[in-house]
Design an enzyme around this catalytic site. Structure first.
Site, PDB file in Angstrom:
ATOM      1  N   ILE A  64       0.839  -1.212   0.000  1.00 11.63           N
ATOM      2  CA  ILE A  64       0.000   0.000   0.000  1.00 11.63           C
ATOM      3  C   ILE A  64       0.873   1.261   0.000  1.00 11.63           C
ATOM      4  O   ILE A  64       0.626   2.197  -0.764  1.00 11.63           O
ATOM      5  CB  ILE A  64      -0.974  -0.006   1.199  1.00 11.63           C
ATOM      6  CG1 ILE A  64      -1.922  -1.208   1.088  1.00 11.63           C
ATOM      7  CG2 ILE A  64      -1.775   1.299   1.255  1.00 11.63           C
ATOM      8  CD1 ILE A  64      -2.792  -1.460   2.303  1.00 11.63           C
ATOM      9  N   ARG A  71      -3.910   0.324  11.036  1.00 16.04           N
ATOM     10  CA  ARG A  71      -4.639  -0.286  12.153  1.00 16.04           C
ATOM     11  C   ARG A  71      -4.690   0.717  13.307  1.00 16.04           C
ATOM     12  O   ARG A  71      -3.731   1.483  13.519  1.00 16.04           O
ATOM     13  CB  ARG A  71      -3.950  -1.560  12.649  1.00 16.04           C
ATOM     14  CG  ARG A  71      -4.231  -2.782  11.815  1.00 16.04           C
ATOM     15  CD  ARG A  71      -5.705  -3.217  11.849  1.00 16.04           C
ATOM     16  NE  ARG A  71      -5.946  -4.410  11.058  1.00 16.04           N
ATOM     17  CZ  ARG A  71      -6.289  -4.440   9.759  1.00 16.04           C
ATOM     18  NH1 ARG A  71      -6.450  -3.310   9.093  1.00 16.04           N
ATOM     19  NH2 ARG A  71      -6.491  -5.587   9.132  1.00 16.04           N
ATOM     20  N   GLU A  93     -13.315  -0.723  17.286  1.00 13.19           N
ATOM     21  CA  GLU A  93     -14.205  -0.442  16.156  1.00 13.19           C
ATOM     22  C   GLU A  93     -15.568  -1.081  16.403  1.00 13.19           C
ATOM     23  O   GLU A  93     -15.610  -2.263  16.782  1.00 13.19           O
ATOM     24  CB  GLU A  93     -13.594  -0.981  14.860  1.00 13.19           C
ATOM     25  CG  GLU A  93     -12.284  -0.276  14.518  1.00 13.19           C
ATOM     26  CD  GLU A  93     -11.628  -0.751  13.221  1.00 13.19           C
ATOM     27  OE1 GLU A  93     -12.154  -1.662  12.577  1.00 13.19           O
ATOM     28  OE2 GLU A  93     -10.574  -0.184  12.862  1.00 13.19           O
ATOM     29  N   HIS A 109     -13.403   2.052   8.595  1.00 17.98           N
ATOM     30  CA  HIS A 109     -12.551   0.938   8.149  1.00 17.98           C
ATOM     31  C   HIS A 109     -12.989   0.447   6.761  1.00 17.98           C
ATOM     32  O   HIS A 109     -13.343  -0.723   6.597  1.00 17.98           O
ATOM     33  CB  HIS A 109     -12.561  -0.215   9.167  1.00 17.98           C
ATOM     34  CG  HIS A 109     -11.375  -1.137   8.998  1.00 17.98           C
ATOM     35  ND1 HIS A 109     -10.765  -1.789  10.042  1.00 17.98           N
ATOM     36  CD2 HIS A 109     -10.678  -1.512   7.893  1.00 17.98           C
ATOM     37  CE1 HIS A 109      -9.767  -2.526   9.591  1.00 17.98           C
ATOM     38  NE2 HIS A 109      -9.704  -2.374   8.280  1.00 17.98           N
ATOM     39  N   GLY A 124     -11.148   1.118   3.823  1.00 17.20           N
ATOM     40  CA  GLY A 124     -10.070   1.256   2.838  1.00 17.20           C
ATOM     41  C   GLY A 124     -10.207   0.288   1.680  1.00 17.20           C
ATOM     42  O   GLY A 124      -9.914   0.619   0.531  1.00 17.20           O
TER      43      GLY A 124
HETATM   44  N1  LIG Z   1      -8.025   0.273   6.075  1.00 16.67           N
HETATM   45  C1  LIG Z   1      -8.134  -0.864   5.417  1.00 16.67           C
HETATM   46  O1  LIG Z   1      -9.220  -1.236   4.978  1.00 16.67           O
HETATM   47  C2  LIG Z   1      -6.924  -1.704   5.175  1.00 16.67           C
HETATM   48  C3  LIG Z   1      -5.887  -1.710   6.064  1.00 16.67           C
HETATM   49  N2  LIG Z   1      -4.767  -2.463   5.832  1.00 16.67           N
HETATM   50  C4  LIG Z   1      -3.662  -2.408   6.789  1.00 16.67           C
HETATM   51  O2  LIG Z   1      -2.519  -1.898   6.127  1.00 16.67           O
HETATM   52  C5  LIG Z   1      -1.375  -2.661   6.516  1.00 16.67           C
HETATM   53  C6  LIG Z   1      -0.328  -2.591   5.431  1.00 16.67           C
HETATM   54  O3  LIG Z   1      -0.785  -3.285   4.291  1.00 16.67           O
HETATM   55  P1  LIG Z   1       0.206  -3.667   3.093  1.00 16.67           P
HETATM   56  O4  LIG Z   1       0.933  -2.481   2.616  1.00 16.67           O
HETATM   57  O5  LIG Z   1      -0.590  -4.438   2.111  1.00 16.67           O
HETATM   58  O6  LIG Z   1       1.212  -4.625   3.857  1.00 16.67           O
HETATM   59  P2  LIG Z   1       2.715  -5.012   3.477  1.00 16.67           P
HETATM   60  O7  LIG Z   1       3.049  -6.199   4.290  1.00 16.67           O
HETATM   61  O8  LIG Z   1       2.872  -5.089   2.009  1.00 16.67           O
HETATM   62  O9  LIG Z   1       3.568  -3.751   4.017  1.00 16.67           O
HETATM   63  C7  LIG Z   1       3.864  -3.523   5.349  1.00 16.67           C
HETATM   64  C8  LIG Z   1       5.198  -2.800   5.434  1.00 16.67           C
HETATM   65  O10 LIG Z   1       5.438  -2.475   6.818  1.00 16.67           O
HETATM   66  C9  LIG Z   1       6.824  -2.703   7.094  1.00 16.67           C
HETATM   67  N3  LIG Z   1       7.009  -2.951   8.515  1.00 16.67           N
HETATM   68  C10 LIG Z   1       6.557  -3.998   9.237  1.00 16.67           C
HETATM   69  N4  LIG Z   1       6.919  -3.856  10.534  1.00 16.67           N
HETATM   70  C11 LIG Z   1       7.607  -2.687  10.628  1.00 16.67           C
HETATM   71  C12 LIG Z   1       8.231  -1.992  11.697  1.00 16.67           C
HETATM   72  N5  LIG Z   1       8.222  -2.483  12.935  1.00 16.67           N
HETATM   73  N6  LIG Z   1       8.845  -0.821  11.432  1.00 16.67           N
HETATM   74  C13 LIG Z   1       8.870  -0.323  10.168  1.00 16.67           C
HETATM   75  N7  LIG Z   1       8.312  -0.945   9.104  1.00 16.67           N
HETATM   76  C14 LIG Z   1       7.673  -2.110   9.337  1.00 16.67           C
HETATM   77  C15 LIG Z   1       7.189  -3.909   6.243  1.00 16.67           C
HETATM   78  O11 LIG Z   1       8.587  -3.985   6.019  1.00 16.67           O
HETATM   79  C16 LIG Z   1       6.388  -3.643   4.968  1.00 16.67           C
HETATM   80  O12 LIG Z   1       7.157  -2.930   4.025  1.00 16.67           O
HETATM   81  C17 LIG Z   1      -1.945  -4.062   6.772  1.00 16.67           C
HETATM   82  O13 LIG Z   1      -1.138  -4.787   7.674  1.00 16.67           O
HETATM   83  C18 LIG Z   1      -3.307  -3.776   7.352  1.00 16.67           C
HETATM   84  O14 LIG Z   1      -3.233  -3.710   8.751  1.00 16.67           O
HETATM   85  C19 LIG Z   1      -4.655  -3.227   4.708  1.00 16.67           C
HETATM   86  C20 LIG Z   1      -5.657  -3.252   3.794  1.00 16.67           C
HETATM   87  C21 LIG Z   1      -6.905  -2.555   3.969  1.00 16.67           C
HETATM   88  O1  LIG Z   2      -8.233  -4.045   6.895  1.00 17.47           O
HETATM   89  C1  LIG Z   2      -8.202  -4.733   5.928  1.00 17.47           C
HETATM   90  C2  LIG Z   2      -7.128  -5.609   5.597  1.00 17.47           C
HETATM   91  O2  LIG Z   2      -7.049  -6.054   4.443  1.00 17.47           O
HETATM   92  O3  LIG Z   2      -6.310  -5.895   6.477  1.00 17.47           O
END
Ligand SMILES: NC(=O)C1=CN([C@@H]2O[C@H](COP(=O)(O)OP(=O)(O)OC[C@H]3O[C@@H](n4cnc5c(N)ncnc54)[C@H](O)[C@@H]3O)[C@@H](O)[C@H]2O)C=CC1
Ligand SMILES: O=CC(=O)O
Length: 320
Positions: free
Chosen positions: A156, A236, A265, A283, A285
């Site tokens: 993302i 989150r 939530e 929530h 996204g």
């Molecule tokens: N609002 C919504 O509807 C949605 C929310 N999300 C949230 O967004 C988060 C991110 O999603 P993606 O980008 O797809 O995940 P991703 O796994 O592709 O990216 C997460 C990034 O965070 C970094 N990371 C992890 N722990 C870290 C730390 N302690 N310090 C610094 N960097 C750290 C990782 O290296 C990675 O580059 C998900 O885990 C989820 O909680 C995801 C999809 C929908």
């Molecule tokens: O919050 C949504 C997700 O894909 O995680």
């Protein structure tokens, strides 16, 4: 005996019937949550007893729930963040976890820009002005050429960065595992957390919720930010300390915030709801036809793979 599966997300199969069509071929007995609310732990404990696979949204799959699962072979996360699943307990029990990486990244990145523009042009307030038969203008801010700080440059975060180039923004980034190849390809610069907080006009969070990232943004971090800066959280709830955020917004320590996610939530009792320099969304996204279609298909592929003895393409593995 027919395999039984439980499907909890409200939007599963709503915009396209394809996920259900894919499931039909296997003649599984399907239980779908039609209540519009995530299941409570007690409901899940009851339902999970004889289930072979579960497709789960934001419902909490706790160790208590898992210990009552006698036949469960696969938990499929309909989405990306698996913080609602007790991954350690599942691993101990030999239950596989699949998920849908990348499926909703473009939708979340779109929402980030909707929120950034909503904050900088105060769109909610302008809408209210017109609805109240007034004709006043608010002097907002451009996002063009401003500095965006992206915390978490996974799927993302990188989609957000690509969009930021379209606004000629200066792009700063922070990640535990930097992706320099991507950064170089679009002119994004990795900096340390402090520099990102100090220099950014917009800070956007894209981290998973883990022990390490809990309250990643707290009083100290908000103190470092510019008084004119905005923070956007679509990752989150627990990643920002909401109490510290409330104080920073109330005291105008920062200009504004937008939250799609909350520690609890829905945030019915949150004092954040009383502030007018914050935009709140439920929530959502990933709530687009495009993302839910992709998530539905990928979730079903993962579930079927495990239940039919094949290697799933998107097996969740903890980042080391
Ligand atoms: N609002 C919504 O509807 C949605 C929310 N999300 C949230 O967004 C988060 C991110 O999603 P993606 O980008 O797809 O995940 P991703 O796994 O592709 O990216 C997460 C990034 O965070 C970094 N990371 C992890 N722990 C870290 C730390 N302690 N310090 C610094 N960097 C750290 C990782 O290296 C990675 O580059 C998900 O885990 C989820 O909680 C995801 C999809 C929908
Ligand atoms: O919050 C949504 C997700 O894909 O995680």
């Amino acid at each position: 005996m027919r395999k039984k599966i439980l499907i909890t997300p409200r939007s599963f199969g709503k915009s396209s019937n394809l996920p259900f069509e894919m499931l039909k071929k296997y003649d599984y007995e399907i239980i779908k949550n039609e209540s519009g609310q995530p299941y409570e732990e007690s409901q899940l404990i009851d339902l999970i007893k004889d289930v072979d696979g579960i497709i789960v949204g934001l419902d909490k799959i706790t160790s208590n729930v898992l210990r009552n699962a006698k036949k469960l072979k696969v938990i499929t996360k309909y989405g990306v963040g698996v913080d609602n699943i007790d991954v350690d307990e599942a691993e101990r029990m030999g239950i596989k976890i699949t998920y849908t990486p990348d499926a909703n990244k473009e939708s979340v990145a779109d929402l980030v820009f909707a929120l950034m523009l909503g904050l900088s042009r105060e769109i909610i307030k302008l809408d209210n002005i017109v609805r109240n038969n007034r004709w006043e203008k608010i002097i907002g801010n451009e996002i063009y050429k401003k500095t965006i700080g992206i915390i978490g440059t996974g799927a993302i975060g990188r989609c957000v960065a690509k969009r930021a180039t379209g606004f000629d923004m200066k792009i700063l980034a922070y990640d535990k595992y930097p992706n320099y190849e991507f950064a170089n390809s679009i002119g994004m610069k990795y900096v340390d957390k402090k520099a990102l907080l100090e220099e950014s006009d917009f800070i956007t969070l894209h981290l998973p919720l883990t022990e390490e990232t809990y309250h990643f943004i707290d009083e100290e971090e908000l103190e470092i930010m510019k008084d004119t800066a905005y923070i956007i959280n679509t990752s989150r709830g627990g990643i920002i300390n909401e109490n510290a955020l409330y104080n920073a917004l109330k005291n105008k320590k920062i200009a504004g915030a937008a939250l799609d996610v909350f520690e609890i939530e829905p945030p019915i009792d949150s004092k954040l709801l009383k502030l007018d320099n914050i935009i709140l969304t439920p929530h959502c996204g990933a709530s687009t036809k495009d993302a839910t279609d992709r998530m539905g298909i990928m979730a079903v592929e993962g579930l079927i793979s495990v239940l039919e003895g094949m290697e799933p393409k998107y097996l969740y593995k903890r980042q080391k």
